[in-house]
Write an enzyme that holds these catalytic residues in place. Sequence first.
Site, PDB file in Angstrom:
ATOM      1  N   GLU A 239       0.839  -1.211   0.000  1.00 25.82           N
ATOM      2  CA  GLU A 239       0.000   0.000   0.000  1.00 25.82           C
ATOM      3  C   GLU A 239       0.875   1.263   0.000  1.00 25.82           C
ATOM      4  OE1 GLU A 239      -2.575  -1.287   3.405  1.00 25.82           O
ATOM      5  OE2 GLU A 239      -4.178  -0.903   1.962  1.00 25.82           O
TER       6      GLU A 239
ATOM      7  N   GLU B 278      -4.143 -10.048   3.904  1.00 23.85           N
ATOM      8  CA  GLU B 278      -5.173  -9.590   4.846  1.00 23.85           C
ATOM      9  C   GLU B 278      -6.263 -10.637   5.042  1.00 23.85           C
ATOM     10  OE1 GLU B 278      -3.625  -7.701   2.710  1.00 23.85           O
ATOM     11  OE2 GLU B 278      -3.245  -5.719   3.566  1.00 23.85           O
TER      12      GLU B 278
HETATM   13  C1  1HE Z   1       6.168  -9.087  12.022  1.00 23.77           C
HETATM   14  C2  1HE Z   1       5.516  -8.864  10.798  1.00 23.77           C
HETATM   15  C3  1HE Z   1       4.323  -8.097  10.819  1.00 23.77           C
HETATM   16  C4  1HE Z   1       7.271 -10.047  10.408  1.00 23.77           C
HETATM   17  N1  1HE Z   1       3.888  -7.635  12.022  1.00 23.77           N
HETATM   18  N2  1HE Z   1       5.698  -8.617  13.180  1.00 23.77           N
HETATM   19  N3  1HE Z   1       1.713  -8.733   6.970  1.00 23.77           N
HETATM   20  C5  1HE Z   1       1.831 -10.045   6.905  1.00 23.77           C
HETATM   21  O1  1HE Z   1       0.918 -10.808   7.111  1.00 23.77           O
HETATM   22  C6  1HE Z   1       3.227 -10.557   6.628  1.00 23.77           C
HETATM   23  C7  1HE Z   1       3.755 -11.271   7.854  1.00 23.77           C
HETATM   24  N4  1HE Z   1       5.181 -11.578   7.714  1.00 23.77           N
HETATM   25  C8  1HE Z   1       5.624 -12.615   6.980  1.00 23.77           C
HETATM   26  O2  1HE Z   1       4.911 -13.300   6.287  1.00 23.77           O
HETATM   27  C9  1HE Z   1       7.101 -12.864   7.042  1.00 23.77           C
HETATM   28  O3  1HE Z   1       7.599 -12.286   8.233  1.00 23.77           O
HETATM   29  C10 1HE Z   1       7.901 -12.275   5.840  1.00 23.77           C
HETATM   30  C11 1HE Z   1       7.575 -13.073   4.561  1.00 23.77           C
HETATM   31  C12 1HE Z   1       7.620 -10.809   5.625  1.00 23.77           C
HETATM   32  C13 1HE Z   1       9.425 -12.390   6.150  1.00 23.77           C
HETATM   33  O4  1HE Z   1       9.727 -13.725   6.502  1.00 23.77           O
HETATM   34  P1  1HE Z   1      11.101 -13.999   7.289  1.00 23.77           P
HETATM   35  O5  1HE Z   1      11.208 -15.489   7.422  1.00 23.77           O
HETATM   36  O6  1HE Z   1      12.211 -13.267   6.642  1.00 23.77           O
HETATM   37  O7  1HE Z   1      10.929 -13.311   8.748  1.00 23.77           O
HETATM   38  P2  1HE Z   1      10.117 -13.841  10.034  1.00 23.77           P
HETATM   39  O8  1HE Z   1      10.976 -14.820  10.789  1.00 23.77           O
HETATM   40  O9  1HE Z   1       8.765 -14.312   9.661  1.00 23.77           O
HETATM   41  O10 1HE Z   1       9.933 -12.498  10.864  1.00 23.77           O
HETATM   42  C14 1HE Z   1      10.993 -11.908  11.615  1.00 23.77           C
HETATM   43  C15 1HE Z   1      10.361 -11.166  12.754  1.00 23.77           C
HETATM   44  O11 1HE Z   1       9.528 -10.126  12.243  1.00 23.77           O
HETATM   45  C16 1HE Z   1       9.430 -12.051  13.578  1.00 23.77           C
HETATM   46  O12 1HE Z   1       9.470 -11.562  14.918  1.00 23.77           O
HETATM   47  P3  1HE Z   1      10.368 -12.297  16.060  1.00 23.77           P
HETATM   48  O13 1HE Z   1      10.085 -11.497  17.294  1.00 23.77           O
HETATM   49  O14 1HE Z   1       9.877 -13.715  16.102  1.00 23.77           O
HETATM   50  O15 1HE Z   1      11.785 -12.194  15.581  1.00 23.77           O
HETATM   51  C17 1HE Z   1       8.069 -11.773  13.008  1.00 23.77           C
HETATM   52  O16 1HE Z   1       7.014 -12.009  13.910  1.00 23.77           O
HETATM   53  C18 1HE Z   1       8.204 -10.281  12.746  1.00 23.77           C
HETATM   54  N5  1HE Z   1       7.250  -9.822  11.740  1.00 23.77           N
HETATM   55  N6  1HE Z   1       6.221  -9.474   9.825  1.00 23.77           N
HETATM   56  C19 1HE Z   1       4.562  -7.892  13.151  1.00 23.77           C
HETATM   57  N7  1HE Z   1       3.655  -7.801   9.716  1.00 23.77           N
HETATM   58  C20 1HE Z   1      -3.012  -0.632   6.784  1.00 23.77           C
HETATM   59  S1  1HE Z   1      -3.640  -2.155   6.927  1.00 23.77           S
HETATM   60  C21 1HE Z   1      -2.457  -3.198   6.257  1.00 23.77           C
HETATM   61  C22 1HE Z   1      -2.755  -4.600   6.641  1.00 23.77           C
HETATM   62  C23 1HE Z   1      -1.570  -5.464   6.433  1.00 23.77           C
HETATM   63  O17 1HE Z   1      -0.473  -5.029   6.197  1.00 23.77           O
HETATM   64  S2  1HE Z   1      -1.888  -7.133   6.590  1.00 23.77           S
HETATM   65  C24 1HE Z   1      -0.385  -7.908   6.176  1.00 23.77           C
HETATM   66  C25 1HE Z   1       0.511  -8.041   7.345  1.00 23.77           C
END
Ligand code: 1HE
Length: 265
Positions: free
Chosen positions: A118, A138
């Site tokens: 976005e 989402e």
């Molecule tokens: C996060 C987030 C997040 C990572 N919010 N903490 N977005 C999503 O649904 C995407 C969610 N994220 C993923 O699918 C993956 O993290 C990725 C593909 C982006 C990257 O994968 P990877 O293997 O490199 O990293 P990871 O091990 O999954 O994440 C590393 C850390 O970042 C981990 O935290 P930790 O404390 O365990 O180290 C994750 O929890 C954290 N992390 N993404 C919070 N999004 C205006 S409305 C918009 C609505 C949306 O954007 S919905 C889509 C949200």
Amino acid sequence: MDSIDIPGLPDSLAASRDGGIVRLGLCRAAKRNAIDNETLAGIDLFFSNLPPGTDAVILHGEGEHFCAGLDLSSLTETGAFEAVLHSRAWHRAAARIEHADVPVIAVLHGATVGGGLELASAAHIRIAERDTFYALPEGQRGIFVGGGASVRLPKLIGLARVMDMMLTGRTYGAEEGVTLGFSQYLAEPGEGMALALELARKVASNAKLSNFAILHAMPRIAESGAAEGYFTESLMSAIASSDEDAKARLTAFLEKRAPKVTHKG
Ligand code: 1HE
């Protein structure tokens, strides 16, 4: 690039500049540049107060990914009213990007998902490095887009594609993305910033009023009825061509002092 100190900018953002080219980096790589409230407010602050002398802005992400979207921990405890205000804050920040007085170029790599897509779609030019992937998870998260995707993304890639991405979790990669309209440029991994700088310098060398017309008149004309659009175009065209800079550039061409249009093929 020299780093710039912008009072109130959170640690999750880093600003730097090289003359008129100003960069804003998402630097919360440990959380994959997920956008929390502080970062969102920082983006709004940055684009509301562009440093004097800014000619173009480059938005990029540090680490392995451009942006994992909304920091999902910011939604778990909110009710409907807080959530609508939160979405409106995203809209304001994205509008600051879209309506900036200077062109904004986004350099994408890795995950460019949800709110990350976005934010990117509010920029004027998108460069995708080959490892970029796009998703709108989402639907899987039980939420809805809230950062402007319903309005901006269908214009870039078509409504049917946006709905399919949200319903089925379908993802797209950079190469397919450049033909479908997610980005206008494709770059090799690690080379997006060099291309962004090259494009930013080109853009910055245009007449300021032409750039302003392209950023502010063109999208409004595209959204208006044909009769209003043609009329507004004539007015904008007359204003742009009567500027001293335009006169000097036209004279330079006629006196064979300006470069011709060339095409590399
Ligand atoms: C996060 C987030 C997040 C990572 N919010 N903490 N977005 C999503 O649904 C995407 C969610 N994220 C993923 O699918 C993956 O993290 C990725 C593909 C982006 C990257 O994968 P990877 O293997 O490199 O990293 P990871 O091990 O999954 O994440 C590393 C850390 O970042 C981990 O935290 P930790 O404390 O365990 O180290 C994750 O929890 C954290 N992390 N993404 C919070 N999004 C205006 S409305 C918009 C609505 C949306 O954007 S919905 C889509 C949200």
